[in-house]
Scaffold this active site. Structure first.
Site, PDB file in Angstrom:
ATOM      1  CG  ASP A   1       2.623   0.245   7.879  1.00  0.00           C
ATOM      2  OD1 ASP A   1       2.181  -0.385   6.900  1.00  0.00           O
ATOM      3  OD2 ASP A   1       1.906   0.603   8.821  1.00  0.00           O
TER       4      ASP A   1
ATOM      5  CD  GLU B   1      -3.346  -1.452   5.280  1.00  0.00           C
ATOM      6  OE1 GLU B   1      -3.589  -2.410   6.041  1.00  0.00           O
ATOM      7  OE2 GLU B   1      -2.700  -0.447   5.662  1.00  0.00           O
ATOM      8  CD  GLU B   2      -1.387   2.242   7.482  1.00  0.00           C
ATOM      9  OE1 GLU B   2      -2.134   1.763   8.353  1.00  0.00           O
ATOM     10  OE2 GLU B   2      -0.192   1.923   7.370  1.00  0.00           O
TER      11      GLU B   2
ATOM     12  CG  ASP C   1       1.006  -3.818   4.975  1.00  0.00           C
ATOM     13  OD1 ASP C   1       1.852  -2.992   5.354  1.00  0.00           O
ATOM     14  OD2 ASP C   1      -0.210  -3.725   5.246  1.00  0.00           O
TER      15      ASP C   1
ATOM     16  CG  HIS D   1      -0.463   0.040   2.532  1.00  0.00           C
ATOM     17  ND1 HIS D   1      -0.130   1.218   3.182  1.00  0.00           N
ATOM     18  CD2 HIS D   1      -0.220  -0.948   3.420  1.00  0.00           C
ATOM     19  CE1 HIS D   1       0.290   0.952   4.396  1.00  0.00           C
ATOM     20  NE2 HIS D   1       0.257  -0.360   4.569  1.00  0.00           N
TER      21      HIS D   1
ATOM     22  CG  HIS E   1       0.378   2.584  12.488  1.00  0.00           C
ATOM     23  ND1 HIS E   1      -0.827   2.040  12.893  1.00  0.00           N
ATOM     24  CD2 HIS E   1       0.580   2.121  11.227  1.00  0.00           C
ATOM     25  CE1 HIS E   1      -1.324   1.293  11.930  1.00  0.00           C
ATOM     26  NE2 HIS E   1      -0.476   1.319  10.901  1.00  0.00           N
TER      27      HIS E   1
END
Length: 462
Positions: free
Chosen positions: A293, A327-328, A355, A281, A425
């Site tokens: 990520d 995606e997040e 991912d 992503h 994140h």
């Protein structure tokens, strides 16, 4: 008859040995190309250091779309295009601020960040008593009498005894996603959630959260607190159970905006209507630069097509790279890609997602039939020289999940996971924490698996 049977056995064994030898040569060529001529690290350098965090709907996300499309255009693929998709637009605003107050004027600042999708606090912030819980189930035990008018502090940590850090993450991430929608039922005015991180540090980790069917005016602000901050806050509440907590954040949700999945493909030479997908992503959170990520997964997926070309392999099936958007905080890109594929009646036979960070590859997990998994296990000796030993059944990936049907094999790259949630994140997810060789080994492992599925296909379903 015995002589003919013996000849047949010799022929079969000889053919299998030849095929194994050809596969070994091709995979070796892929690895050598990846470790000497890879482009993945340079692509990631640009995504991370020239563009940065790529939150859905942001200028940076569009810059990433433009950049990756240009790189795919330069690779000499048979087709490159953008697939429009509407995505949510959430903006963090000015930096968040928080402190715990144990007595009037006695405060300690604590590191927090708004959770993705959260509403803002009032302009002056929120200040209230704070109550600690160990997960959502504790809310019902405490009840509205003890929660109403307070800030709920969810402090359930990731389980350190689980070797799979993704399993540990799954065990407590519910408090992040659903904590606010559940706490508001008991009259809470705000939510603070312990970061999903096994390491003790000062980096708060964001992530998506939802409000369910709550009206906008019913929603309460939610933020993550760093693991060290959570430990300090918990210890403080044991000494000062009537302590107040203050936090302020100015995030905002806007109307959906148009963005794009970025797609490129090599047309199959023998079965062009059978499609193999490899992807990651393109969006990330706005903290850090999204290197692990999922910048890593995107550049590895792009490199799969390039490595197959550079190593001299001509695909039998159409191999397509898809860089999914959103995606997040919505999975809009994965859902749109599957919707378009279904409407076009495209036949997808294999999909592979990366991912889980750019760390050393340890293997793959597969969502497939027993017949296909038996075939995968037979390839184990081909991966063993490269220390890719883990070939297991399990979860594949969020973005390729919507493609699932009886005729497709879904797979996920499984790198070493022990450091992944240190970065996930957070502001700590930056380019300098990606090892060039580990990134390239992941791209080579993915390319090798794509090669094998392209060459041998999948089991036919009835």
């Amino acid at each position: 008859m015995k002589f003919l049977k013996y000849i047949l056995i010799v022929v079969v064994v000889t053919w299998q040995g030849y095929a194994q030898s050809e596969d070994e040569k091709q995979i070796k060529a892929i690895y050598e190309t990846a470790l000497t001529q890879s482009k993945s690290y340079d692509w990631l350098n640009y995504l991370s250091n020239q563009i940065g965090g790529r939150l859905s709907g942001s200028i940076q996300a569009q810059q990433a779309v433009d950049y990756t499309k240009a790189q795919l255009d330069s690779m000499g693929l048979d087709k490159v295009w953008l697939q429009p998709v509407m995505v949510p637009k959430w903006v963090r605003g000015t930096p968040e601020f928080a402190y715990v107050e144990t007595a009037p004027g006695i405060t300690t600042n604590l590191p927090i960040c708004a959770l993705g999708g959260s509403v803002a606090t009032p302009l002056q912030g929120i200040k209230a008593n704070i109550i600690e819980v160990n997960g959502i189930k504790d809310l019902e035990v405490l009840g509205a009498d003890k929660i109403k008018g307070k800030i709920v502090f969810f402090n359930k940590p990731m389980d350190p005894t689980l070797i799979s850090t993704f399993e540990s993450y799954s065990g407590c991430v519910g408090q992040r996603y659903a904590g606010a929608m559940e706490a508001v039922k008991y009259g809470a005015v705000g939510v603070i959630v312990r970061s999903m991180n096994l390491r003790l540090d000062d980096y708060p980790h964001t992530g998506s959260m939802g409000y369910g069917d709550l009206e906008v005016w019913e929603r309460i602000p939610a933020a993550a607190i760093s693991t060290k901050g959570a430990e300090f806050l918990s210890a403080t509440l044991k000494l000062s159970p009537n302590a107040n907590f203050y936090f302020k954040q100015s995030c905002k949700v806007y109307n959906d905006v148009e963005s794009f999945n970025v797609i490129g493909e090599i047309k199959g030479s023998t079965y062009p209507d059978e499609i193999i997908v490899v992807g990651g992503h393109l969006d990330s959170w706005d903290l850090g630069d999204g290197s692990h990520d999922d910048g890593a997964g995107c550049v590895q997926s792009m490199d799969v097509l390039r490595l197959l070309k550079e190593s001299g392999y001509t695909p039998k099936r159409t191999i397509r790279v898809v860089l999914f958007m959103n995606e997040e905080n919505g999975l809009r890109g994965g859902k749109k890609y599957a919707e378009v594929a279904k409407n076009k009646k495209e036949k997808h036979v294999f999909a592979l997602e990366s991912d889980a960070g750019g760390f050393s590859p340890r293997g793959f997990s597969f969502d497939c039939s027993e017949g296909d998994f038996k075939k995968v296990k037979s390839w184990g000796p081909l991966f063993e020289p490269y220390l890719v030993h883990m070939l297991v059944k399990g979860y594949s990936g969020a973005d390729i999940g919507p493609l699932k049907d009886d005729g497709i094999v879904l797979a996920g790259l499984r790198p070493d996971s022990q450091r992944y949630f240190d970065h996930h994140h957070s502001e700590y997810d930056t380019f300098e924490h990606v090892n060039k060789r580990e990134l390239e080994l992941g791209a080579a492992a993915m390319s090798s698996l794509v090669y094998l599925f392209d060459k041998y296909g999948v089991e036919k379903t009835k």
